[in-house]
Design an enzyme around this catalytic site. Sequence first.
Site, PDB file in Angstrom:
ATOM      1  N   PRO A   1       0.817  -1.228   0.000  1.00 10.78           N
ATOM      2  CA  PRO A   1       0.000   0.000   0.000  1.00 10.78           C
ATOM      3  C   PRO A   1       0.847   1.273   0.000  1.00 10.78           C
ATOM      4  O   PRO A   1       1.808   1.398   0.752  1.00 10.78           O
ATOM      5  CB  PRO A   1      -0.809  -0.123   1.279  1.00 10.78           C
ATOM      6  CG  PRO A   1      -0.914  -1.596   1.510  1.00 10.78           C
ATOM      7  CD  PRO A   1       0.400  -2.162   1.041  1.00 10.78           C
ATOM      8  N   CYS A   2       0.453   2.190  -0.850  1.00 16.47           N
ATOM      9  CA  CYS A   2       1.249   3.393  -1.068  1.00 16.47           C
ATOM     10  C   CYS A   2       1.033   4.476  -0.013  1.00 16.47           C
ATOM     11  O   CYS A   2       1.811   5.422   0.060  1.00 16.47           O
ATOM     12  CB  CYS A   2       0.951   3.972  -2.443  1.00 16.47           C
ATOM     13  SG  CYS A   2      -0.763   4.510  -2.630  1.00 16.47           S
ATOM     14  N   GLN A   3      -0.011   4.350   0.823  1.00 14.01           N
ATOM     15  CA  GLN A   3      -0.311   5.416   1.778  1.00 14.01           C
ATOM     16  C   GLN A   3       0.869   5.738   2.688  1.00 14.01           C
ATOM     17  O   GLN A   3       1.032   6.873   3.122  1.00 14.01           O
ATOM     18  CB  GLN A   3      -1.521   5.042   2.647  1.00 14.01           C
ATOM     19  CG  GLN A   3      -2.797   4.868   1.876  1.00 14.01           C
ATOM     20  CD  GLN A   3      -3.033   3.426   1.464  1.00 14.01           C
ATOM     21  OE1 GLN A   3      -2.104   2.678   1.208  1.00 14.01           O
ATOM     22  NE2 GLN A   3      -4.295   3.046   1.378  1.00 14.01           N
TER      23      GLN A   3
ATOM     24  N   PHE B   1       3.929   5.972   1.926  1.00 12.16           N
ATOM     25  CA  PHE B   1       4.964   6.740   1.242  1.00 12.16           C
ATOM     26  C   PHE B   1       4.434   7.974   0.517  1.00 12.16           C
ATOM     27  O   PHE B   1       5.192   8.866   0.165  1.00 12.16           O
ATOM     28  CB  PHE B   1       5.688   5.852   0.227  1.00 12.16           C
ATOM     29  CG  PHE B   1       6.225   4.588   0.826  1.00 12.16           C
ATOM     30  CD1 PHE B   1       7.275   4.619   1.724  1.00 12.16           C
ATOM     31  CD2 PHE B   1       5.673   3.361   0.501  1.00 12.16           C
ATOM     32  CE1 PHE B   1       7.779   3.448   2.282  1.00 12.16           C
ATOM     33  CE2 PHE B   1       6.164   2.186   1.056  1.00 12.16           C
ATOM     34  CZ  PHE B   1       7.216   2.225   1.950  1.00 12.16           C
ATOM     35  N   SER B   2       3.139   8.018   0.274  1.00  9.87           N
ATOM     36  CA  SER B   2       2.544   9.066  -0.540  1.00  9.87           C
ATOM     37  C   SER B   2       2.647  10.444   0.106  1.00  9.87           C
ATOM     38  O   SER B   2       2.485  10.592   1.317  1.00  9.87           O
ATOM     39  CB  SER B   2       1.068   8.739  -0.778  1.00  9.87           C
ATOM     40  OG  SER B   2       0.432   9.793  -1.450  1.00  9.87           O
TER      41      SER B   2
END
Length: 141
Positions: free
Chosen positions: A72-74, A76-77
């Site tokens: 899941p990118c959350q 690093f976003s």
Amino acid sequence: MRYLSVCSGIEAASVAWHDLGFTPVGFSEIEPFPCEVLKQRYPHVKNYGDLTQWKEWGLTPGTVDVLVGGPPCQAFSVAGLREGMDDPRGNLSLVYFGLVNHLRPKWLIYENVPGLLSSNSGSDFSSLLTALASCGYGFAY
């Protein structure tokens, strides 16, 4: 080509690779809505579920040519809290590389957001490249 998709979502890789003749070995997804989509669209493909449980899946080296996915990118976003590897979702990246080391696929595709490059002043990305290199793979990004 046989591929395993992890953090599959609703499975973009299968849509992209279907006409190329790629065959899914399985998926790894835990969120209810994407799991239902996978079940409806790919009823004959196993969803192994939780990526952290990969040691129990029974997959052996040589069964997967391509490992594709990105935790899941959350974590690093730039739109998120940017907790990087301190976020359990971001730490799934290390779990991913544990699976890489076990399966030894010919190819792997790790996808994420541009914020991964600057997360934790770049040290998160550096950690991932180090993990990849320790598995014996080269890389391009």
